[in-house]
Design a protein around this motif. Structure first.
Motif, PDB file in Angstrom:
ATOM      1  N   THR A 128       0.837  -1.201   0.000  1.00  0.00           N
ATOM      2  CA  THR A 128       0.000   0.000   0.000  1.00  0.00           C
ATOM      3  C   THR A 128       0.874   1.253   0.000  1.00  0.00           C
ATOM      4  N   GLU A 166       1.071   4.031  -2.994  1.00  0.00           N
ATOM      5  CA  GLU A 166       0.725   5.425  -2.705  1.00  0.00           C
ATOM      6  C   GLU A 166       1.883   6.364  -2.997  1.00  0.00           C
ATOM      7  N   LYS A 194      -3.836   8.435  -2.234  1.00  0.00           N
ATOM      8  CA  LYS A 194      -4.270   7.496  -1.194  1.00  0.00           C
ATOM      9  C   LYS A 194      -5.224   6.477  -1.809  1.00  0.00           C
ATOM     10  N   GLY A 195      -5.154   5.247  -1.346  1.00  0.00           N
ATOM     11  CA  GLY A 195      -6.069   4.213  -1.812  1.00  0.00           C
ATOM     12  C   GLY A 195      -7.465   4.402  -1.240  1.00  0.00           C
ATOM     13  N   GLN A 196      -8.465   3.915  -1.985  1.00  0.00           N
ATOM     14  CA  GLN A 196      -9.858   3.993  -1.566  1.00  0.00           C
ATOM     15  C   GLN A 196     -10.447   2.586  -1.579  1.00  0.00           C
ATOM     16  N   VAL A 197     -11.153   2.228  -0.522  1.00  0.00           N
ATOM     17  CA  VAL A 197     -11.831   0.936  -0.491  1.00  0.00           C
ATOM     18  C   VAL A 197     -12.977   0.980  -1.496  1.00  0.00           C
ATOM     19  N   LEU A 232      -8.658  -2.406  -2.235  1.00  0.00           N
ATOM     20  CA  LEU A 232      -8.183  -1.038  -2.122  1.00  0.00           C
ATOM     21  C   LEU A 232      -7.774  -0.601  -3.520  1.00  0.00           C
ATOM     22  N   TRP A 244      -6.780   2.547  -6.646  1.00  0.00           N
ATOM     23  CA  TRP A 244      -6.180   3.830  -7.001  1.00  0.00           C
ATOM     24  C   TRP A 244      -6.497   4.127  -8.453  1.00  0.00           C
ATOM     25  N   SER A 264      -5.444  -2.007  -8.139  1.00  0.00           N
ATOM     26  CA  SER A 264      -6.096  -2.420  -6.908  1.00  0.00           C
ATOM     27  C   SER A 264      -5.268  -3.470  -6.178  1.00  0.00           C
ATOM     28  N   LYS A 291      -5.585  -6.542  -3.008  1.00  0.00           N
ATOM     29  CA  LYS A 291      -6.485  -7.384  -2.208  1.00  0.00           C
ATOM     30  C   LYS A 291      -5.650  -8.365  -1.409  1.00  0.00           C
TER      31      LYS A 291
END
Length: 105
Positions: A9, A13, A19-22, A31, A33, A46, A48
């Motif tokens: 992560t 980033e 920042k990653g988003q769920v 998560l 981007w 993404s 997982k």
């Protein structure tokens, strides 16, 4: 796997400056981007976490050609899909390859 997930992560980033988003699509929750406007809810990158691996999903290309095959010696073919890297650990070579690949997304 938690530390691997958090390290990946952080790498993503840093490279993507985001920042990653769920997000959730069907039964998949990860998560993500780089969410393009033309494909609602689907990120370009993404991550997982699974029980035995952390999977990184993206499709880097250069001149229209997929780049994953060029990194087979780093990740091993059995840990690669068309748009997926299945990771159990990281080393300096894998980190450098991931950073290079993220620059091509």
């Amino acid at each position: 796997m938690d530390s691997l997930y958090h390290e990946l992560t952080q790498i993503i980033e840093e490279e993507l400056q985001e920042k990653g988003q769920v997000y959730t699509i069907g039964k998949f929750t990860g998560l993500g981007w780089l969410f393009p406007a033309e494909v609602a809810g689907v990120p370009k990158v993404s991550l997982k976490q699974y029980e035995k691996t952390v999977n990184l999903y993206f499709f880097p290309k250069e001149n229209g050609e997929p780049l994953f095959p060029k990194y087979e010696s780093v990740f091993k073919k059995s840990n690669m899909g068309k748009s997926c890297l299945r990771l159990k650990n990281l080393n300096a070579e894998k980190i450098a390859a991931i950073r290079a690949l993220l620059k091509k997304v």
